[in-house]
Scaffold this motif. Structure first.
Motif, PDB file in Angstrom:
ATOM      1  N   ASN A  46      76.381 -14.814 -14.519  1.00  0.00           N
ATOM      2  CA  ASN A  46      76.637 -15.858 -15.256  1.00  0.00           C
ATOM      3  C   ASN A  46      75.895 -17.285 -14.381  1.00  0.00           C
ATOM      4  OD1 ASN A  46      78.850 -15.298 -17.036  1.00  0.00           O
ATOM      5  ND2 ASN A  46      79.690 -14.626 -15.416  1.00  0.00           N
ATOM      6  N   ASP A  47      75.825 -17.014 -13.089  1.00  0.00           N
ATOM      7  CA  ASP A  47      75.214 -17.954 -12.245  1.00  0.00           C
ATOM      8  C   ASP A  47      73.865 -17.713 -11.456  1.00  0.00           C
ATOM      9  OD1 ASP A  47      77.103 -18.476  -9.272  1.00  0.00           O
ATOM     10  OD2 ASP A  47      76.588 -16.775 -10.331  1.00  0.00           O
ATOM     11  N   GLY A  48      73.502 -16.481 -11.752  1.00  0.00           N
ATOM     12  CA  GLY A  48      72.269 -15.762 -11.166  1.00  0.00           C
ATOM     13  C   GLY A  48      72.493 -15.622  -9.425  1.00  0.00           C
ATOM     14  N   ASN A  49      73.704 -15.616  -9.076  1.00  0.00           N
ATOM     15  CA  ASN A  49      73.972 -15.289  -7.680  1.00  0.00           C
ATOM     16  C   ASN A  49      73.809 -13.838  -7.208  1.00  0.00           C
ATOM     17  OD1 ASN A  49      74.667 -15.901  -5.115  1.00  0.00           O
ATOM     18  ND2 ASN A  49      76.330 -17.268  -5.362  1.00  0.00           N
ATOM     19  N   HIS A  50      73.257 -13.431  -6.134  1.00  0.00           N
ATOM     20  CA  HIS A  50      73.605 -12.388  -5.607  1.00  0.00           C
ATOM     21  C   HIS A  50      74.651 -12.349  -4.230  1.00  0.00           C
ATOM     22  CE1 HIS A  50      69.716 -11.450  -7.919  1.00  0.00           C
ATOM     23  NE2 HIS A  50      70.248 -10.134  -7.923  1.00  0.00           N
ATOM     24  N   HIS A  51      75.227 -11.104  -4.220  1.00  0.00           N
ATOM     25  CA  HIS A  51      75.900 -11.061  -2.868  1.00  0.00           C
ATOM     26  C   HIS A  51      75.523  -9.804  -2.217  1.00  0.00           C
ATOM     27  CE1 HIS A  51      79.437 -11.969  -0.419  1.00  0.00           C
ATOM     28  NE2 HIS A  51      79.839 -10.706  -0.697  1.00  0.00           N
ATOM     29  N   TYR A  52      75.582  -9.926  -0.937  1.00  0.00           N
ATOM     30  CA  TYR A  52      75.226  -8.598  -0.120  1.00  0.00           C
ATOM     31  C   TYR A  52      76.482  -8.386   0.796  1.00  0.00           C
ATOM     32  CZ  TYR A  52      70.580 -10.244  -1.681  1.00  0.00           C
ATOM     33  OH  TYR A  52      69.583 -10.582  -2.331  1.00  0.00           O
ATOM     34  N   THR A  53      77.070  -7.057   0.618  1.00  0.00           N
ATOM     35  CA  THR A  53      78.045  -6.842   1.396  1.00  0.00           C
ATOM     36  C   THR A  53      78.005  -5.279   2.401  1.00  0.00           C
ATOM     37  OG1 THR A  53      80.488  -6.725   1.675  1.00  0.00           O
ATOM     38  CG2 THR A  53      79.437  -6.173  -0.359  1.00  0.00           C
ATOM     39  N   MET A  54      78.569  -5.201   3.221  1.00  0.00           N
ATOM     40  CA  MET A  54      78.728  -3.851   3.790  1.00  0.00           C
ATOM     41  C   MET A  54      80.046  -3.098   3.318  1.00  0.00           C
ATOM     42  SD  MET A  54      77.582  -4.403   7.716  1.00  0.00           S
ATOM     43  CE  MET A  54      77.630  -2.808   8.354  1.00  0.00           C
ATOM     44  N   ASN A  55      80.983  -4.068   2.859  1.00  0.00           N
ATOM     45  CA  ASN A  55      82.312  -3.558   2.463  1.00  0.00           C
ATOM     46  C   ASN A  55      82.246  -3.099   1.197  1.00  0.00           C
ATOM     47  OD1 ASN A  55      84.875  -3.567   1.601  1.00  0.00           O
ATOM     48  ND2 ASN A  55      85.504  -5.054   3.103  1.00  0.00           N
ATOM     49  N   LYS A  56      82.324  -1.833   0.898  1.00  0.00           N
ATOM     50  CA  LYS A  56      82.453  -1.162  -0.638  1.00  0.00           C
ATOM     51  C   LYS A  56      83.538  -1.797  -1.402  1.00  0.00           C
ATOM     52  CE  LYS A  56      81.906   3.397  -2.899  1.00  0.00           C
ATOM     53  NZ  LYS A  56      83.086   3.000  -3.939  1.00  0.00           N
ATOM     54  N   GLN A  57      84.641  -1.793  -0.806  1.00  0.00           N
ATOM     55  CA  GLN A  57      85.818  -2.457  -1.605  1.00  0.00           C
ATOM     56  C   GLN A  57      85.572  -3.538  -2.003  1.00  0.00           C
ATOM     57  OE1 GLN A  57      89.076  -1.828   1.489  1.00  0.00           O
ATOM     58  NE2 GLN A  57      89.945  -0.126   0.318  1.00  0.00           N
ATOM     59  N   GLU A  58      84.974  -4.563  -1.233  1.00  0.00           N
ATOM     60  CA  GLU A  58      84.576  -6.102  -1.855  1.00  0.00           C
ATOM     61  C   GLU A  58      83.579  -5.837  -2.840  1.00  0.00           C
ATOM     62  OE1 GLU A  58      82.493 -10.066   0.002  1.00  0.00           O
ATOM     63  OE2 GLU A  58      82.485  -8.277   1.224  1.00  0.00           O
ATOM     64  N   LYS A  59      82.460  -4.922  -2.888  1.00  0.00           N
ATOM     65  CA  LYS A  59      81.498  -4.846  -3.789  1.00  0.00           C
ATOM     66  C   LYS A  59      82.135  -4.136  -5.007  1.00  0.00           C
ATOM     67  CE  LYS A  59      79.348  -0.959  -4.324  1.00  0.00           C
ATOM     68  NZ  LYS A  59      79.732   0.430  -5.283  1.00  0.00           N
ATOM     69  N   ASP A  60      83.070  -3.115  -5.051  1.00  0.00           N
ATOM     70  CA  ASP A  60      83.898  -2.632  -6.307  1.00  0.00           C
ATOM     71  C   ASP A  60      84.871  -3.791  -6.663  1.00  0.00           C
ATOM     72  OD1 ASP A  60      84.434   0.685  -4.660  1.00  0.00           O
ATOM     73  OD2 ASP A  60      82.449  -0.330  -5.823  1.00  0.00           O
ATOM     74  N   PHE A  61      85.277  -4.745  -5.931  1.00  0.00           N
ATOM     75  CA  PHE A  61      86.266  -5.736  -6.423  1.00  0.00           C
ATOM     76  C   PHE A  61      85.258  -6.588  -7.299  1.00  0.00           C
ATOM     77  CE2 PHE A  61      89.762  -8.216  -6.576  1.00  0.00           C
ATOM     78  CZ  PHE A  61      89.458  -9.576  -6.748  1.00  0.00           C
ATOM     79  N   LEU A  62      84.136  -7.169  -6.752  1.00  0.00           N
ATOM     80  CA  LEU A  62      83.398  -7.936  -7.641  1.00  0.00           C
ATOM     81  C   LEU A  62      82.829  -7.600  -8.907  1.00  0.00           C
ATOM     82  CD1 LEU A  62      81.297  -9.519  -4.618  1.00  0.00           C
ATOM     83  CD2 LEU A  62      82.940 -10.786  -6.022  1.00  0.00           C
ATOM     84  N   VAL A  63      82.560  -6.167  -8.885  1.00  0.00           N
ATOM     85  CA  VAL A  63      82.003  -5.364  -9.989  1.00  0.00           C
ATOM     86  C   VAL A  63      83.067  -5.458 -11.099  1.00  0.00           C
ATOM     87  CG1 VAL A  63      81.300  -3.054 -11.013  1.00  0.00           C
ATOM     88  CG2 VAL A  63      80.058  -4.126  -8.870  1.00  0.00           C
ATOM     89  N   SER A  64      84.266  -5.228 -10.763  1.00  0.00           N
ATOM     90  CA  SER A  64      85.767  -5.322 -11.545  1.00  0.00           C
ATOM     91  C   SER A  64      85.532  -6.599 -12.206  1.00  0.00           C
ATOM     92  CB  SER A  64      86.873  -4.871 -10.809  1.00  0.00           C
ATOM     93  OG  SER A  64      87.494  -5.997 -10.145  1.00  0.00           O
ATOM     94  N   PHE A  65      85.102  -7.721 -11.851  1.00  0.00           N
ATOM     95  CA  PHE A  65      85.166  -8.850 -12.507  1.00  0.00           C
ATOM     96  C   PHE A  65      83.923  -9.470 -12.963  1.00  0.00           C
ATOM     97  CE2 PHE A  65      89.101  -9.058  -9.980  1.00  0.00           C
ATOM     98  CZ  PHE A  65      89.821 -10.091 -10.637  1.00  0.00           C
ATOM     99  N   GLY A  66      83.127  -8.450 -13.439  1.00  0.00           N
ATOM    100  CA  GLY A  66      81.721  -8.840 -14.071  1.00  0.00           C
ATOM    101  C   GLY A  66      80.645  -8.881 -13.479  1.00  0.00           C
ATOM    102  N   TRP A  67      80.665  -8.600 -12.256  1.00  0.00           N
ATOM    103  CA  TRP A  67      79.168  -8.762 -11.357  1.00  0.00           C
ATOM    104  C   TRP A  67      78.703  -7.455 -11.659  1.00  0.00           C
ATOM    105  CZ3 TRP A  67      77.963 -12.215  -6.957  1.00  0.00           C
ATOM    106  CH2 TRP A  67      78.752 -13.408  -6.947  1.00  0.00           C
ATOM    107  N   GLN A  68      77.239  -7.210 -11.540  1.00  0.00           N
ATOM    108  CA  GLN A  68      76.660  -6.233 -11.845  1.00  0.00           C
ATOM    109  C   GLN A  68      76.266  -5.433 -10.575  1.00  0.00           C
ATOM    110  OE1 GLN A  68      73.346  -7.263 -14.133  1.00  0.00           O
ATOM    111  NE2 GLN A  68      74.543  -8.040 -15.928  1.00  0.00           N
TER     112      GLN A  68
END
Length: 549
Positions: free
Chosen positions: A514-536
């Motif tokens: 939606n806004d072209g932002n990338h996010h970088y994280t070592m936290n797999k739970q954080e990554k999975d949470f974002l994906v559940s809300f539409g992040w790729q």
């Protein structure tokens, strides 16, 4: 400030807020339970219509009107009245790639943003924005020594993508001036004299070239006597006698940070003879790519990181690569303190004091007195850690600090993470100064995110910047980086070196379509949470060594 509303419905607001303690804070909740991403950057907004009848023959736009030259627009902006708050600066737009006329002493006394759009100031004047030199009248827009005013308040002036521009002033007030120049090519110079008023100068992605068609000032690119901070990042200087000439003449501190910049064929020196005085006025006794001098009682802090000094065959600097102190015959007997920090930079540093240069009876250099100077050769793989520079003492250097045990040691540097509440971006940097700077202007300092390897043991991670969205992107793929640069992103070179070891911790990358932002994280739970809300989910971004405590 640009606002982009994304109509993505959220579930339970309470649950989401609790879950988002490690999540990007880009989400701002609106009344209708949708969320809004705020993006504030230097992108030009409210663009004028350059195809309109009103714009015919005009090149500059301010406050609903078109003007033939930048000088006319600056006068109109000044006469418009004092801009009372930094949140509402006066804004000038230039026609893309246009010739905006000659300019000599365009008066500026307000918070101002100029969107250059690749336009250029024509040769034929001083090409400068003039600040705090003469009294001006807001009624007439002209100099008025009787009824006019000098600078009336602290101001911030930002200039984006305007070529050939300069800034100049002979200070008369104690108001602070902040100058920001972004992606301005073949600039003329920034030259401020006077011992009153603090001045901050920030140059990013700018260039100064005396061989260019716009002809940057041959003698000096940046000069300041005042307290304040000078930040030079990703800039180029070509065939300039004294590119950075910081002659600190006020009690207090002047801080100079130079990063990722190049100096090519600089400091060859100029021979000048003044027939009126019968004296030699050349600059060979102080010409150097970087010159830092402080008066007695003043303190100058110089940091040089990842810079290059190069010379063609037969070309050399008059006073090495970095000149500390004043070795001219008429210099002060006692001078101030200059502290030096260096990393990833090969340079010859010379400390001079009065009497190093010997001149004849008309002031022309004839010889040097070696006892009045000390030269230190600093290699690229050595660092200087905040050392006071003085004649008679070689500057202490050390190998790049490293950590680890057994066999070859591995340097690990912290990668800091800061969060911008306006556009939801996380900035990652190994530059502690950059980290502290963004924190000082409103970003949230989130501490150490990863660890960076030393170059010989790591893999390059590139950083690029989108001037339209205000976002950064990080990638191991040099082809991806080059593709983005070809589309207009700014190449910010190697951000840091990541781990090559497969046993090192993975860092995941997710993308917000939606806004072209990338996010970088070592936290797999954080990554999975974002994906559940539409992040790729874009999988593994890179690997990092364990964070050192």
């Amino acid at each position: 400030m640009n606002k982009k509303r994304m109509n993505v419905m959220l579930g339970s607001l309470t649950a989401l807020c609790m879950a988002c303690t490690t999540m990007s804070n880009a989400i701002v909740f609106a009344q209708d339970n949708t969320f809004e991403v705020i993006n504030e950057n230097t992108k030009e907004t409210a663009k004028p219509d350059w195809d309109s009848d009103e714009s015919t023959g005009k090149t500059v736009f301010y406050n609903g009107k078109y003007f033939t030259t930048l000088k006319e627009a600056l006068t109109a902006a000044y006469m418009h009245g004092i801009a009372t708050t930094p949140e509402t600066p006066k804004v000038i737009h230039c026609k893309p790639d246009a010739n905006i006329g000659t300019l000599s002493h365009g008066h500026v006394a307000d918070d101002l943003i100029i969107y250059g759009n690749g336009a250029y100031v024509e040769n034929g004047g001083d090409e400068d924005l003039e600040i705090d030199t003469w009294k001006y009248s807001r009624k007439t827009g002209a100099q008025d020594a009787t009824n006019g005013e000098y600078l009336e308040k602290d101001i911030t002036v930002t200039v984006n993508d305007l070529n050939g521009i300069a800034a100049w002033g002979q200070r008369h007030t104690a108001h602070k001036i902040t100058l920001n120049f972004n992606n301005c090519k073949n600039m003329n110079r920034i030259y401020f004299t006077g011992m009153t008023g603090e001045i901050d100068i920030n140059l990013k992605e700018c260039s100064f070239d005396s061989d260019s068609e716009l002809k940057s000032h041959k003698d000096t690119s940046v000069y300041s006597n005042a307290n304040g901070t000078i930040n030079i990042e990703n800039c180029q200087f070509n065939n300039i006698d004294v590119p950075l000439n910081l002659n600190h003449k006020m009690s207090g501190t002047q801080t100079i940070n130079i990063k990722n910049s190049t100096f090519t064929n600089c400091a060859q020196g100029t021979d000048s003879y003044d027939s009126k005085t019968g004296k030699y006025t050349g600059n060979k006794t102080y010409a150097a790519p970087i010159r830092v001098v402080a008066i007695q009682g003043a303190n100058s802090n110089l940091s040089v990181e990842n810079c290059e000094f190069t010379y063609s065959n037969g070309v050399s600097s008059c006073n090495k690569d970095i000149l500390i102190g004043d070795g001219r015959p008429d210099a002060a007997d006692e001078q101030g303190t200059v502290n030096l920090s260096m990393s990833n930079t090969k340079a010859d540093v010379i400390a001079q004091r009065k009497g190093y240069h010997v001149t004849n009876n008309i002031g022309k250099p004839e010889s040097v007195k070696d006892s009045e100077a000390t030269i230190t050769e600093v290699s690229k793989n050595h660092v200087v850690q905040n050392q006071t520079v003085s004649v008679g003492n070689k500057i202490p250097t050390s190998s790049v600090p490293s950590s680890g045990s057994g066999g070859a040691t591995v340097k690990l540097n912290p990668v800091y993470r800061a969060y911008n509440p306006n556009n939801g971006e996380h900035l990652y940097t190994v530059d502690e100064k950059e980290y502290k700077h963004v924190a000082s202007v409103g970003w949230d300092a989130e501490g150490v995110a990863f660890m960076a390897e030393e170059e010989k043991n790591g893999q390059a991670l590139y950083r690029v910047y989108n001037p339209n969205s205000g976002l950064h992107h990080y990638t191991l793929d040099e082809k991806e980086k080059n593709t983005l640069v070809s589309f207009g992103w700014h190449d910010e070179k190697v951000a840091w070196y990541t781990s090559k070891k497969t046993q090192s911790a993975p860092v995941f990358r997710v993308y917000n379509p939606n806004d072209g932002n990338h996010h970088y994280t070592m936290n797999k739970q954080e990554k999975d949470f974002l994906v559940s809300f539409g992040w790729q989910d874009e999988g593994l971004a890179f690997r990092t060594a364990p964070i050192e405590k």
